[in-house]
Design an enzyme around this catalytic site. Structure first.
Site, mmCIF file in Angstrom:
data_model
loop_
_atom_site.group_PDB
_atom_site.id
_atom_site.type_symbol
_atom_site.label_atom_id
_atom_site.label_comp_id
_atom_site.label_asym_id
_atom_site.label_seq_id
_atom_site.Cartn_x
_atom_site.Cartn_y
_atom_site.Cartn_z
ATOM 1 C CE1 TYR A 157 31.344 8.039 6.275
ATOM 2 C CE2 TYR A 157 31.827 6.763 4.315
ATOM 3 C CZ TYR A 157 32.129 7.122 5.610
ATOM 4 O OH TYR A 157 33.226 6.565 6.235
ATOM 5 C CE LYS A 164 36.391 5.362 6.197
ATOM 6 N NZ LYS A 164 37.592 5.261 7.048
#
Ligand SMILES: NC(=O)c1ccc[n+]([C@@H]2O[C@H](COP(=O)([O-])OP(=O)(O)OC[C@H]3O[C@@H](n4cnc5c(N)ncnc54)[C@H](O)[C@@H]3O)[C@@H](O)[C@H]2O)c1
Length: 256
Positions: A157, A164
């Site tokens: 990720y 994020k």
């Protein structure tokens, strides 16, 4: 009467009918909201128009979120249709595919880092500020989509998790800016869903299988379920909820 009867929602981030934003739009429509949509570029235009049409909306507006000019233009267009806005849904993220594979430090570049943060995090602040004048004093709500990779290092990720984390911090700062004007700001941290954006992350199938095996509900979340929570968070039933990250992931985040 639905949860959102009488409310107007702008949905940013529909690419196709598997998009999380499409699930959110469907739930909001079912709950009585009137909808408008943006689309990233001409390539997506027809598809978004078709989805909008199916949800009773003729308002579809181009908006590439990395351009201030396009954001200003989108709200100028929206104002031709609506004088006010009650809900802003931000369901947008992007990082170059090669950044979402393997060792974080070996893969990350200045350009990839900036792009991920610009499109996936800053755009929420930029859209929020552009929407602000139309949303004041209306018990309005803004909502974005995040992922557990913001708070835990997840395989592959990588830079998207860092972006994020920035997005989740933006939720708190935006909530603080906008609360006095009657505007709430929240995020849903969704479990993995097979979408266009998610297919750019290496090993998505592994993420989905893992959630199925270890989450308390032993399954993955659907875009309809994410939509239901989105509708609630943007409704007056959540009038005292702002600055929050709500997990909609079949309980995955709660287990060790
Ligand atoms: N799918 C998942 O597993 C998952 C899990 C948690 C959170 N999320 C988040 O949900 C949100 C929606 O993603 P999705 O999974 O529905 O994928 P998706 O591909 O269906 O949606 C992503 C959207 O972002 C838009 N977008 C990307 N770059 C843009 C730009 N520069 N300007 C304007 N629009 C742009 C795309 O056009 C698309 O509509 C993202 O923030 C994503 O990180 C997804």
């Amino acid at each position: 009467m639905g949860l959102l009867t009488g409310k107007r929602a702008l949905v940013v981030g529909v690419a196709n009918d598997r998009s999380i934003a499409a699930g959110i739009a469907g739930a909001m429509r079912r709950e009585g909201a009137e909808l408008a949509f943006t689309y990233q570029n001409d390539r997506l235009r027809e598809r978004v128009e078709k989805i909008a049409d199916g949800l009773g909306s003729k308002v579809t507006i181009p908006c590439e979120v990395s351009s201030d000019k396009e954001i200003q233009g989108a709200f100028a267009s929206l104002k031709k249709h609506w004088r006010s806005l009650d809900i802003l849904v931000h369901s947008v993220a992007y990082a170059p595919r090669e950044q979402l594979d393997g060792d974080y430090l070996q893969g990350v570049t200045r350009e990839g880092f900036l792009m991920a943060h610009d499109v996936s995090s800053y755009s929420f602040s930029a859209l929020g500020e552009a929407a602000r004048p139309m949303m004041q004093g209306r018990d309005a709500a803004m909502l974005t989509l995040t992922y557990i990779g913001a708070v835990k290092a997840m395989p592959n990720y990588n830079v998207m998790g860092v972006a994020k984390a920035s997005l989740e911090a933006s939720v708190r700062y935006m909530a603080s800016s906008l609360g006095p004007e009657g505007i709430r700001v929240n995020a849903i941290s969704a479990g993995p869903v097979r979408t266009l954006a998610a297919s750019g992350i290496k090993g998505l199938r592994g993420f989905l299988n893992h959630v199925e095996q270890v989450s308390p509900l032993r399954r993955n979340v659907t875009i309809e379920e994410i939509g239901n929570v989105a509708a609630f968070l943007c409704s007056d039933y959540a009038a005292a909820v702002t600055g929050e990250i709500t997990y909609v992931d079949c309980g995955y985040n709660s287990v060790g």
